[in-house]
Scaffold this active site. Sequence first.
Site, PDB file in Angstrom:
ATOM      1  CG  HIS A 155       4.351  -2.090   5.535  1.00 27.81           C
ATOM      2  ND1 HIS A 155       4.450  -0.730   5.778  1.00 27.81           N
ATOM      3  CD2 HIS A 155       3.034  -2.356   5.406  1.00 27.81           C
ATOM      4  CE1 HIS A 155       3.231  -0.212   5.808  1.00 27.81           C
ATOM      5  NE2 HIS A 155       2.359  -1.174   5.574  1.00 27.81           N
ATOM      6  CG  ASN A 164      -1.875  -1.163   1.231  1.00 27.85           C
ATOM      7  OD1 ASN A 164      -2.354  -1.557   0.165  1.00 27.85           O
ATOM      8  ND2 ASN A 164      -2.144  -1.725   2.389  1.00 27.85           N
TER       9      ASN A 164
HETATM   10  P1  5GP Z   1      -0.666  -0.715   5.721  1.00 26.23           P
HETATM   11  O1  5GP Z   1      -2.128  -0.406   5.744  1.00 26.23           O
HETATM   12  O2  5GP Z   1       0.185   0.434   6.176  1.00 26.23           O
HETATM   13  O3  5GP Z   1      -0.225  -1.283   4.396  1.00 26.23           O
HETATM   14  O4  5GP Z   1      -0.460  -1.918   6.723  1.00 26.23           O
HETATM   15  C1  5GP Z   1      -0.014  -1.771   8.022  1.00 26.23           C
HETATM   16  C2  5GP Z   1      -0.086  -3.135   8.666  1.00 26.23           C
HETATM   17  O5  5GP Z   1       0.660  -3.099   9.861  1.00 26.23           O
HETATM   18  C3  5GP Z   1      -1.503  -3.579   9.027  1.00 26.23           C
HETATM   19  O6  5GP Z   1      -1.810  -4.807   8.385  1.00 26.23           O
HETATM   20  C4  5GP Z   1      -1.454  -3.706  10.548  1.00 26.23           C
HETATM   21  O7  5GP Z   1      -2.223  -4.764  11.042  1.00 26.23           O
HETATM   22  C5  5GP Z   1       0.024  -3.903  10.811  1.00 26.23           C
HETATM   23  N1  5GP Z   1       0.466  -3.422  12.107  1.00 26.23           N
HETATM   24  C6  5GP Z   1       0.189  -2.208  12.681  1.00 26.23           C
HETATM   25  N2  5GP Z   1       0.800  -2.110  13.877  1.00 26.23           N
HETATM   26  C7  5GP Z   1       1.475  -3.276  14.066  1.00 26.23           C
HETATM   27  C8  5GP Z   1       2.300  -3.749  15.128  1.00 26.23           C
HETATM   28  O8  5GP Z   1       2.525  -3.095  16.140  1.00 26.23           O
HETATM   29  N3  5GP Z   1       2.829  -4.988  14.968  1.00 26.23           N
HETATM   30  C9  5GP Z   1       2.594  -5.752  13.856  1.00 26.23           C
HETATM   31  N4  5GP Z   1       3.177  -6.946  13.814  1.00 26.23           N
HETATM   32  N5  5GP Z   1       1.820  -5.322  12.848  1.00 26.23           N
HETATM   33  C10 5GP Z   1       1.272  -4.100  12.945  1.00 26.23           C
END
Ligand code: 5GP
Length: 125
Positions: free
Chosen positions: A110, A97
Amino acid sequence: MPIDPSLPYDDANIFAKILRGELPCNKVYEDDHALAFHDIRPQAPVHVLVIPKAAYVSWDDFTAQADDATIAGFMRAVGTVTRQLELAEPGYRLMVNMGQAGHQEVPHLHVHIFGGRQFFQMICD
Ligand code: 5GP
């Protein structure tokens, strides 16, 4: 809330804290370029995040600024993690994303690895 990818890298973001060991993660892989760990809110039976060790806000930042060795090392790490998780057969899905329209929530690049089930629709909403 989606991030503003034009902002400078924020050292206080959650993945920076995980990289510094200030917050725990359920680690699946680590090398010089990347750290991989289970997503805290999994969206599939296997949902692993792979992050570069260096500070890049987004895919856009990474692909514009990182040197070739850093990009190659990170991409190879993503592949290594999928093989370590034994996902190559029957297959898996990768997702990045990027920025507001991509609904990126954490301002450190990520790659999401999804596996462990059959996927159908490419985009759900
Ligand atoms: P994005 O929407 O930015 O692509 O995805 C962020 C991801 O990070 C989400 O799937 C969310 O569940 C994950 N995430 C957010 N905070 C944490 C955390 O503290 N630890 C882990 N392992 N994942 C996280």
